[in-house]
Design a protein around this motif. Structure first.
Motif, PDB file in Angstrom:
ATOM      1  N   THR A   1       0.841  -1.205   0.000  1.00 25.95           N
ATOM      2  CA  THR A   1       0.000   0.000   0.000  1.00 25.95           C
ATOM      3  C   THR A   1       0.876   1.257   0.000  1.00 25.95           C
ATOM      4  OG1 THR A   1      -1.849  -1.123   1.086  1.00 25.95           O
ATOM      5  CG2 THR A   1      -1.770   1.269   1.300  1.00 25.95           C
TER       6      THR A   1
ATOM      7  N   ASP B   1      -5.881  -1.541  -4.988  1.00 24.90           N
ATOM      8  CA  ASP B   1      -5.370  -2.050  -3.718  1.00 24.90           C
ATOM      9  C   ASP B   1      -6.401  -2.999  -3.103  1.00 24.90           C
ATOM     10  OD1 ASP B   1      -3.955  -2.545  -1.438  1.00 24.90           O
ATOM     11  OD2 ASP B   1      -3.757  -0.450  -0.819  1.00 24.90           O
ATOM     12  N   GLU B   2      -6.168  -4.273  -3.280  1.00 27.90           N
ATOM     13  CA  GLU B   2      -7.029  -5.328  -2.742  1.00 27.90           C
ATOM     14  C   GLU B   2      -8.508  -5.132  -3.104  1.00 27.90           C
ATOM     15  OE1 GLU B   2      -6.166  -6.915   1.047  1.00 27.90           O
ATOM     16  OE2 GLU B   2      -4.127  -6.122   1.107  1.00 27.90           O
TER      17      GLU B   2
ATOM     18  N   GLN C   1      -7.723   0.451  -0.447  1.00 27.95           N
ATOM     19  CA  GLN C   1      -7.877  -0.871   0.174  1.00 27.95           C
ATOM     20  C   GLN C   1      -9.193  -0.954   0.945  1.00 27.95           C
ATOM     21  OE1 GLN C   1      -4.402  -1.992   2.377  1.00 27.95           O
ATOM     22  NE2 GLN C   1      -5.251  -3.934   3.073  1.00 27.95           N
TER      23      GLN C   1
HETATM   24 MG   LIG Z   1      -1.980  -2.887   2.167  1.00 24.63          MG
END
Ligand SMILES: [Mg+2]
Ligand SMILES: Nc1ncnc2c1ncn2[C@@H]1O[C@H](COP(=O)(O)OP(=O)(O)O)[C@@H](O)[C@H]1O
Length: 254
Positions: A44, A172-173, A86
Motif C-alpha cells: 500500500t 489495492d485489494e 484498500q
Molecule cells: Mg496494504
C-alpha cells in the motif's frame, strides 16, 4: 521509447525503517500485474508513493515519459494514473449513479458547480450509465450504497476509477472483505476492462492473482524480491522464504 509507467529507485522510511527500499518497476499498456507480499511488506505504501498520497525520500515516478514525482495526486490522476483504495470510501446515503456522475464531473473539472444539475446533462448521464453497465451495476444505480452488497460497493469503486479515464490503474485489494460468492463478479469486471489499460492489482487471493496476472511482482520488507511470470513465482526460493512463517505453503502466498 519510454515506458508508459516507470518507477525507479523509489525509497521511503518510516522512523528509520525502510518500508520502500530501492523499488524499480515499469509497466506497458495492457499489462496485468499482481503485486503481492506478506502483510506489512509495503504494498500500500508503494501505491501511496506512486500516486502522490505520500512523498518519497528518494526515487522517481515517470508517466508517459514525464516526471510526475513532485505532482499532486489530482495532477497525476489527470494524466491517467488512477488508484482505488484498500478500504471503501463511499458515501452510504448516495447512489451508485451519483458517485459515478461525481467522478465524471470531477474529471472534467465541474464537481462543485454542477452538483444538482448533472442529470440534465445527457452526455454525462450516458457515460455514467455505460460505466455502471460495464461493471454490472446498472440495475442498482438508484439504490443507496448502504443497500448494495459489499462486493458491489467494491465494483462501484472500480467504476469511479474508470470514470477518471486511467491509463494506469492501481487496485489495492479490490476483493478484500468480499465474500467468496461475490469475487467472481469482481474477476469478471476486471476481465472486462479495456485491453490497453495497464493494471496493477494487489490481492491476497492467489487463485484470483493467478487467473488475473500475466506478471507477478513480490515485495518483502520493502524490497522487490521477484518480478516474473506467475508460473515461476511459487518455485522461487526467495519468495518461499519470505512467506515462511506467515504462510507455510508457498502455494498460498499473498
Ligand atoms: Mg496494504
Ligand atoms: N503512515 C505511516 N507511518 C508509519 N508507518 C507506516 C505508515 N504507513 C505504513 N507504515 C508501516 O509500513 C509498513 C508497510 O505497510 P503497508 O504499505 O501498509 O504494507 P502492506 O500494504 O504490504 O500490508 C508497515 O510496517 C506499516 O506499519
Amino acid at each position: 521509447m519510454s515506458n508508459l509507467f516507470a518507477v525507479s529507485n523509489l525509497a521511503k522510511n518510516f522512523g528509520g525503517l525502510a518500508v520502500t527500499n530501492d523499488v524499480s518497476l515499469s509497466m506497458e499498456p495492457g499489462d496485468r500485474l499482481a503485486l503481492i507480499g506478506p502483510n506489512g511488506a509495503g504494498k500500500t505504501t508503494f501505491i501511496n508513493l506512486v500516486t502522490g498520497n505520500l512523498a518519497p525520500d528518494g526515487g522517481r515516478v515517470m508517466l508517459g515519459g514525464e516526471d510526475v514525482t513532485r505532482l499532486k495526486p489530482a495532477e497525476r490522476v489527470r494524466r491517467g494514473l488512477v488508484r482505488s483504495f484498500q478500504v471503501t470510501r463511499l458515501f452510504h446515503d448516495m447512489t451508485p449513479e451519483e458517485h459515478v456522475a461525481l467522478a465524471v464531473l470531477q474529471r472534467d473539472g465541474h464537481a462543485g458547480r454542477m452538483f444538482g444539475h448533472y442529470s440534465s446533462r445527457a452526455a454525462v448521464m450516458k457515460e455514467v450509465g455505460s460505466l455502471l453497465d460495464q461493471l454490472g451495476l446498472l440495475a442498482l444505480r438508484h439504490l443507496k450504497v448502504r443497500e448494495i452488497a459489499y462486493g458491489q460497493q467494491r465494483l462501484l469503486e472500480i467504476a469511479m476509477a474508470m470514470a477518471l479515464k486511467p491509463k494506469v490503474l492501481l487496485l489495492d485489494e479490490p476483493a478484500a472483505g468480499v465474500p467468496q460468492s461475490e469475487t467472481e463478479r469482481i474477476e469478471a469486471a476486471l476481465a472486462s476492462l479495456p485491453a490497453n489499460l495497464a493494471i496493477l492489482m494487489i490481492d491476497h487471493d492467489m487463485d484470483l492473482v493467478f487467473r488475473f496476472a500475466k506478471r507477478v511482482v513480490v515485495l518483502a520488507a520493502g524490497t522487490v524480491i521477484f518480478d516474473g511470470l506467475p508460473t515461476d513465482v511459487t518455485q522461487d526460493s526467495r519468495v518461499r522464504e519470505a512467506y515462511l512463517g506467515s504462510y507455510a505453503d508457498a502455494g498460498r502466498v499473498a
